[in-house]
Write an enzyme that holds these catalytic residues in place. Structure first.
Site, PDB file in Angstrom:
ATOM      1  N   CYS A 161       9.674  31.243  14.505  1.00 48.13           N
ATOM      2  CA  CYS A 161      10.174  30.045  13.827  1.00 48.13           C
ATOM      3  C   CYS A 161      11.660  29.838  14.084  1.00 48.13           C
ATOM      4  CB  CYS A 161       9.904  30.126  12.325  1.00 48.13           C
ATOM      5  SG  CYS A 161      10.693  31.525  11.512  1.00 48.13           S
ATOM      6  N   GLY A 185      -1.937  28.772   4.675  1.00 49.90           N
ATOM      7  CA  GLY A 185      -1.796  29.721   5.770  1.00 49.90           C
ATOM      8  C   GLY A 185      -2.120  31.120   5.289  1.00 49.90           C
TER       9      GLY A 185
END
Length: 427
Positions: free
Chosen positions: A52, A197
């Site tokens: 990320c 998630g």
């Protein structure tokens, strides 16, 4: 110059741009193969790290590669990455970095050690780098140079963790997420939390939230089985991802981190949820890159939306002890870089050593053949041995003596010193 690193990270590129270059773990091996084909016919070693906070290309070249050859790979590598992110090479250059040789290795060592992370000292990056190396290896793109660099980076990271307080003082994004929730709601005992998630980051964040005893926790995930396993471990409920929009209003806190290439939670869905909640506030944490939640959601009055970059800014990274730990960690990294640079230099001399060995072996075989022919003709053994040894000595000394006789001035002094070091070390 046999190692190159090219990429963009949280320090060079904004969140939305980074999201365009993110590569899911299950696509890394294919991407590595595609990059290697693009860089052909050089056929270099290749690895890709994508998290990320960063997308980075690592390229390893043979020890014999010249600096010009290494630089020639920079442009096609930038072109490939730019095309992967749907932007121009010129735009990418403004948000990327290019490193080579020892500095490329230093960057890799710092990344593995958590010194280049958005949250200084965070431990997840080491596992992510190891996974990237495994994917490159499975794609057949990891050779001696990159293998050596990454293994040394893992050893340096382990050393940094064990010999400094970087790990002990690292404040994770998960802890910062809980702190934000507590600031907004003054306690979680009457709050409902939704985790979208079921990967490593959600697992970590959910574990932190579970320790504060929220009223309800729910897991929504594309893979029902993986979501079920996390829900069972947390004692949480499970929600089909397809029902996310209809059930969004039931949650006070929504934390999302998936590998989706498009947002899962849109502005319209959040507006409907707020209406059903009678404008009661929601905290939404989007830890995904690319984003899971449309950025326009942040404009709504009753939603507090934080991205992974926003969250990192809430992490405290100062303090004298922490600064001392960083300085110690940087010293460990520097020692590792020096060792790797020395290894690269030694690798660069391998072709020369091999050429010397081939040359001397050719001389040896040629003189042995002459000696055997002389012995077959019945010549005296002692005389043949004298001729053999004298011929080998002349061949070994011919180059050095020619340079000594043909040089002058500074070059002559250089050759005198070299010959003395090579041939007169015992005298």
């Amino acid at each position: 110059m046999s190692v190159l690193a090219l990429g963009l990270n949280h320090g060079s590129a904004p969140l939305d741009l980074r999201g365009r270059f993110a590569i899911p773990l299950d696509a890394l091996a294919r991407s590595v193969q595609a990059l290697r084909v693009h860089l052909a016919p050089a056929g270099p070693e290749v690895a890709i790290l994508s998290t990320c906070n960063r997308t980075e290309l690592y390229v390893g070249l043979p020890a014999s590669a010249c600096p010009r050859h290494a630089m020639e790979l920079a442009e096609p590598a930038i072109e490939w990455l730019a095309a992967r992110g749907g932007t121009s090479p010129a735009d990418l250059r403004g948000h990327s970095y290019f490193l080579q040789g020892a500095e490329a290795a230093r960057h890799a060592f710092r990344v593995a050690s958590g010194l280049d992370s958005l949250v200084l000292g965070e431990p997840q990056i080491l596992g992510q780098m190891k996974a990237a190396v495994r994917e490159a290896d499975s794609a057949g793109a990891l050779g001696t140079t990159l293998h050596q660099m990454f293994q040394r980076s893992f050893a340096v990271a382990k050393d940094v963790r064990s010999r400094t307080e970087i790990g002990a003082h690292a404040v994770s994004l998960a802890a910062a997420a809980v702190r934000l929730a507590l600031q907004l709601f003054e306690g979680l005992h009457d709050r409902r939390v939704l985790f979208v998630g079921a990967g490593e980051m959600i697992d970590l964040v959910a574990t932190h939230f579970a320790s504060h005893g929220p009223l309800q926790m729910t897991v929504a995930n594309r893979s029902a089985e993986r979501g079920r396993l996390l829900a069972e471990r947390l004692g949480a409920d499970q929600l089909p991802l397809a029902e996310l929009g209809q059930r969004l209003h039931a949650f006070d806190i929504v934390i999302s981190c998936t590998a989706s290439s498009l947002p899962l939670i849109g502005l319209g869905a959040v507006e409907r949820a707020l209406k059903a909640r009678k404008r009661r506030p929601m905290l939404m944490l989007d830890l995904a890159v690319p984003r899971d939640i449309e950025p326009e959601v942040a404009q709504l009055d009753d939603v507090y939306l934080y991205t992974v970059d926003d969250l990192a800014r809430h992490v405290q990274t100062s303090g004298e002890r922490r600064q001392a730990a960083v300085a110690r960690a940087e010293a460990i990294v520097s020692a590792g870089v020096d060792s790797f640079a020395q290894w690269l230099e030694q690798r660069a001399s391998v072709p020369l050593i091999q050429a010397l060995q081939r040359q001397t072996e050719d001389w040896r075989q040629a003189e042995l053949a002459k000696a055997r022919r002389a012995l077959a003709k019945g010549q005296d053994v002692e005389a043949v041995m004298e001729t053999l040894s004298a011929a080998l000595t002349r061949k070994l000394l011919h180059g050095a003596l020619s340079e000594l006789h043909g040089s002058a001035g500074e070059a002559h002094r250089h050759w005198m010193q070299s010959v003395q070091r090579l041939f007169l070390r015992g005298g």
